[in-house]
Design a protein around this motif. Structure first.
Motif, mmCIF file in Angstrom:
data_model
loop_
_atom_site.group_PDB
_atom_site.id
_atom_site.type_symbol
_atom_site.label_atom_id
_atom_site.label_comp_id
_atom_site.label_asym_id
_atom_site.label_seq_id
_atom_site.Cartn_x
_atom_site.Cartn_y
_atom_site.Cartn_z
ATOM 1 N N VAL A 33 0.803 -1.219 0.000
ATOM 2 C CA VAL A 33 0.000 0.000 0.000
ATOM 3 C C VAL A 33 0.841 1.277 0.000
ATOM 4 C CG1 VAL A 33 -1.954 -1.150 1.117
ATOM 5 C CG2 VAL A 33 -0.238 0.023 2.526
ATOM 6 N N VAL A 88 2.362 6.317 -3.698
ATOM 7 C CA VAL A 88 1.036 6.570 -3.142
ATOM 8 C C VAL A 88 0.820 8.059 -2.867
ATOM 9 C CG1 VAL A 88 1.719 6.243 -0.726
ATOM 10 C CG2 VAL A 88 -0.616 5.694 -1.434
ATOM 11 N N ARG A 118 -4.461 4.116 -3.485
ATOM 12 C CA ARG A 118 -4.979 5.366 -2.916
ATOM 13 C C ARG A 118 -6.463 5.223 -2.578
ATOM 14 N NH1 ARG A 118 -2.235 10.188 -3.235
ATOM 15 N NH2 ARG A 118 -4.237 11.275 -3.478
ATOM 16 N N SER A 134 -7.822 2.570 -1.640
ATOM 17 C CA SER A 134 -7.892 1.748 -0.432
ATOM 18 C C SER A 134 -7.849 2.617 0.820
ATOM 19 C CB SER A 134 -6.726 0.748 -0.393
ATOM 20 O OG SER A 134 -6.710 -0.076 -1.527
ATOM 21 N N TYR A 135 -6.969 3.620 0.806
ATOM 22 C CA TYR A 135 -6.916 4.536 1.948
ATOM 23 C C TYR A 135 -8.242 5.278 2.116
ATOM 24 C CZ TYR A 135 -1.881 3.892 2.550
ATOM 25 O OH TYR A 135 -0.629 3.358 2.794
ATOM 26 N N ASP A 136 -8.815 5.702 1.003
ATOM 27 C CA ASP A 136 -10.113 6.370 1.070
ATOM 28 C C ASP A 136 -11.160 5.431 1.665
ATOM 29 O OD1 ASP A 136 -8.988 8.622 -0.098
ATOM 30 O OD2 ASP A 136 -9.670 8.091 -2.122
ATOM 31 N N PHE A 146 -10.703 2.819 3.768
ATOM 32 C CA PHE A 146 -10.493 2.661 5.201
ATOM 33 C C PHE A 146 -10.902 3.923 5.964
ATOM 34 C CE2 PHE A 146 -7.365 -0.805 4.151
ATOM 35 C CZ PHE A 146 -7.912 -1.789 4.974
ATOM 36 N N ALA A 147 -10.527 5.085 5.431
ATOM 37 C CA ALA A 147 -10.819 6.337 6.111
ATOM 38 C C ALA A 147 -12.316 6.596 6.208
ATOM 39 C CB ALA A 147 -10.131 7.493 5.391
ATOM 40 N N THR A 205 -5.026 1.382 10.277
ATOM 41 C CA THR A 205 -3.809 2.154 10.104
ATOM 42 C C THR A 205 -2.990 1.475 9.008
ATOM 43 O OG1 THR A 205 -1.956 3.231 11.247
ATOM 44 C CG2 THR A 205 -2.378 0.933 11.820
ATOM 45 N N ALA A 206 -1.873 2.100 8.668
ATOM 46 C CA ALA A 206 -0.960 1.522 7.686
ATOM 47 C C ALA A 206 0.467 1.773 8.146
ATOM 48 C CB ALA A 206 -1.183 2.115 6.300
ATOM 49 N N ALA A 255 -1.558 -2.216 5.119
ATOM 50 C CA ALA A 255 -2.625 -1.627 5.921
ATOM 51 C C ALA A 255 -3.295 -2.734 6.699
ATOM 52 C CB ALA A 255 -3.644 -0.926 5.031
#
Length: 223
Positions: free
Chosen positions: A168, A174, A188, A190-192, A194-195, A203-204, A217
């Motif tokens: 990730v 990223v 990217r 994926s972060y959206d 999770f957030a 977390t990552a 992550a």
């Protein structure tokens, strides 16, 4: 010492100290290399981390998206109790054949169900079969589909399920919102995911080592 050489040397040091030589795992890597599979399996210390996470989760049922040659599958299967089950999804029939042989040679053929074909199709089939929740989901497949895999992971989760997504950081790419690589855009996204997911505490962590500069992550399903 050059950066990558240093990272690899440290990984080797960690493995020598904490990950003893293992015939089944070494054979799985050798067989994968002989079959021409890409050298993208997790590093030994990362594989052992997956096993530890699965044990901490008390995992009896594990879902893996992206089998490759079965190296990470074997690590995860080692965390299972005698009646545990692992379902792993692999797109390429040739990769699945290598993985099946490696997993059987490691003694886990009866515990691992390898599903071959597009993972999204296999996930839909699991839904149609009424698959029970999984205790840990490990995602290490085609990155553009990461958000869809995360949706499925949550669908198959219970409170306390761990969701782990590999690769990730992508050597820092990223950070580049406009990067042309769809794998970077998938990460990217994926972060959206999770957030924006209130049911998951995540977390990552970025990592450096034999596999270069990347990261993973991890999310805990809380509701």
């Amino acid at each position: 010492m050059k950066t990558q050489a240093l990272w690899t040397a440290v990984d080797d040091y960690i493995a020598d100290a904490l990950v003893p030589p293992d015939a089944a795992l070494d054979s799985a890597l050798a067989a994968s290399a002989a079959a021409g599979l890409p050298d993208i399996a997790v590093a030994p210390n990362q594989g052992k981390l997956l096993m530890i996470l699965a044990r901490l989760a008390g995992a009896r049922r594990i879902l893996e998206i992206g089998t490759l040659g079965g190296y990470s599958t074997i690590w995860l299967a080692r965390a299972l109790p005698a009646d545990g089950r692992l379902v792993t999804l692999e797109y390429a029939p040739a990769h699945a054949a290598v993985a099946r042989a490696n997993i059987a040679a490691a003694g886990f053929g009866a515990h691992v169900d390898i599903r071959v074909g597009p993972a999204l199709d296999s996930l839909a089939a699991l839904r149609d079969e009424g698959a029970a929740p999984f205790d840990l989901v490990f995602i290490d497949a085609d990155k553009p589909n990461n958000p869809r895999y995360l949706d499925w992971a949550l669908r198959f989760a219970r409170v306390g399920t761990l969701i782990v997504a590999d690769n990730v950081v992508r050597e820092g790419k990223v950070l580049e919102a406009g990067h042309a690589d769809p794998r970077v855009q998938g990460v990217r996204a994926s972060y959206d995911w999770f957030a924006g997911q209130p049911r998951v505490c995540a977390t990552a962590v970025q990592t450096v080592g034999a596999k270069g500069h990347d990261g993973f992550a991890i999310g805990l399903v809380t509701a």
